[in-house]
Design a protein around this motif. Structure first.
Motif, PDB file in Angstrom:
ATOM      1  N   ASN A  90     -57.598   6.891  22.944  1.00  0.00           N
ATOM      2  CA  ASN A  90     -57.133   8.187  23.437  1.00  0.00           C
ATOM      3  C   ASN A  90     -56.539   9.004  22.283  1.00  0.00           C
ATOM      4  OD1 ASN A  90     -56.025  10.355  24.746  1.00  0.00           O
ATOM      5  ND2 ASN A  90     -54.542   9.181  25.947  1.00  0.00           N
ATOM      6  N   THR A  92     -56.181  12.407  22.702  1.00  0.00           N
ATOM      7  CA  THR A  92     -55.872  13.687  23.348  1.00  0.00           C
ATOM      8  C   THR A  92     -54.691  14.367  22.657  1.00  0.00           C
ATOM      9  OG1 THR A  92     -56.618  12.804  25.475  1.00  0.00           O
ATOM     10  CG2 THR A  92     -55.261  14.803  25.524  1.00  0.00           C
ATOM     11  N   GLY A  93     -54.855  15.638  22.345  1.00  0.00           N
ATOM     12  CA  GLY A  93     -53.773  16.399  21.728  1.00  0.00           C
ATOM     13  C   GLY A  93     -53.684  16.268  20.220  1.00  0.00           C
ATOM     14  N   THR A 119     -62.668   9.899  27.158  1.00  0.00           N
ATOM     15  CA  THR A 119     -62.871  10.950  28.156  1.00  0.00           C
ATOM     16  C   THR A 119     -63.790  10.463  29.269  1.00  0.00           C
ATOM     17  OG1 THR A 119     -62.563  12.686  26.498  1.00  0.00           O
ATOM     18  CG2 THR A 119     -63.697  13.302  28.526  1.00  0.00           C
ATOM     19  N   ASP A 154     -55.076  12.556  31.042  1.00  0.00           N
ATOM     20  CA  ASP A 154     -54.623  13.906  31.369  1.00  0.00           C
ATOM     21  C   ASP A 154     -55.492  14.515  32.469  1.00  0.00           C
ATOM     22  OD1 ASP A 154     -56.946  14.340  29.960  1.00  0.00           O
ATOM     23  OD2 ASP A 154     -56.178  16.049  28.831  1.00  0.00           O
ATOM     24  N   ARG A 186     -49.472  14.516  25.480  1.00  0.00           N
ATOM     25  CA  ARG A 186     -49.790  15.443  24.384  1.00  0.00           C
ATOM     26  C   ARG A 186     -50.782  16.513  24.832  1.00  0.00           C
ATOM     27  NH1 ARG A 186     -50.814  10.292  21.482  1.00  0.00           N
ATOM     28  NH2 ARG A 186     -52.995  10.760  21.922  1.00  0.00           N
ATOM     29  N   SER A 187     -51.295  16.381  26.027  1.00  0.00           N
ATOM     30  CA  SER A 187     -52.380  17.235  26.494  1.00  0.00           C
ATOM     31  C   SER A 187     -51.931  18.648  26.859  1.00  0.00           C
ATOM     32  CB  SER A 187     -53.032  16.585  27.724  1.00  0.00           C
ATOM     33  OG  SER A 187     -53.922  17.469  28.347  1.00  0.00           O
ATOM     34  N   SER A 189     -52.932  19.956  29.420  1.00  0.00           N
ATOM     35  CA  SER A 189     -52.828  19.908  30.880  1.00  0.00           C
ATOM     36  C   SER A 189     -51.464  19.429  31.347  1.00  0.00           C
ATOM     37  CB  SER A 189     -53.912  18.977  31.457  1.00  0.00           C
ATOM     38  OG  SER A 189     -55.199  19.401  31.072  1.00  0.00           O
ATOM     39  N   LYS A 190     -50.583  19.137  30.410  1.00  0.00           N
ATOM     40  CA  LYS A 190     -49.286  18.552  30.764  1.00  0.00           C
ATOM     41  C   LYS A 190     -48.521  19.396  31.786  1.00  0.00           C
ATOM     42  CE  LYS A 190     -45.680  18.833  28.026  1.00  0.00           C
ATOM     43  NZ  LYS A 190     -44.712  18.597  26.931  1.00  0.00           N
TER      44      LYS A 190
END
Length: 202
Positions: A90, A92-93, A119, A154, A186-187, A189-190
């Motif tokens: 992962n 992400t971010g 993903t 996320d 870290r996304s 979408s948080k």
């Protein structure tokens, strides 16, 4: 009356030009900083990938036998089976520039593939869990969703469905735990995920 208005208009134009110039300088500075960092990243030598946080799918803890003949569920199983023998990480971010600086530019294609595998993993887990939940297997769906959350997914639907299951089970304390975890994602979408969980917790 016209002179004060004209003077005010001139002052406004001067102020606006100054603000636009300031914004442009900031933008140019950020862009220069980015390209400097990118150039440094592109010259970073290959580094070992042994220390990456590789994700292992716990097949022995997942409901692999449940509705295995269902076409859509079988497809989820097939994808997970492919991922079993593929590195999954992962990222992400984390930008590609940051990845190159940390692990070396020659590794970037590998790292991107690992992230693509991640993903695929979390989207497949969400789809599988939803299929089981809609078929009346909430406990088994919860098991899958909790694994997904443990990887810091996320996918907002994962948090929404898991919070719904917790609510129906009267386990609102677990929604609070989900919220704490989501606040550290870290996304991008948080914020959406945090909002969903706060609404569920209320």
């Amino acid at each position: 009356m016209k002179i004060p208005f004209f003077a005010s208009f001139i002052i406004f134009i001067v102020w606006l030009a100054y603000e636009l110039s300031k914004v442009r300088r900031r933008s140019e500075k950020r862009e220069a900083s980015f390209w400097e960092k990118e150039a440094q990243a592109n010259h970073t030598r290959r580094k070992p990938l042994d220390g990456l946080n590789y994700i292992t799918i716990p097949f022995e803890k997942l409901p692999m036998e449940l509705l295995a003949d269902d076409e859509k569920i079988s497809e989820c199983h097939r994808i997970l089976g492919v991922l079993k023998d593929s590195p999954v990480v992962n990222f992400t971010g984390i930008s590609n520039t940051e990845l190159k600086l940390e692990y070396g530019a020659p590794n970037i294609n590998l790292l991107m593939r690992y992230d693509e595998n991640y993903t695929t993993l979390v989207s497949t887990l969400q789809k599988w869990a939803l299929l089981l939940y809609e078929a009346g297997y909430a406990a088994e769906a919860k098991n899958i969703l909790e694994f997904a959350v443990s990887t810091d997914t996320d996918v907002s639907g994962t948090y929404r469905l898991l919070a719904s299951i917790y609510t129906k089970e009267g386990q609102t304390g677990k929604i609070e735990d989900l919220l704490k975890r989501a606040e550290n994602l870290r996304s991008g979408s948080k914020d959406t995920i945090v909002r969903i969980l706060r609404e569920s917790y209320r």
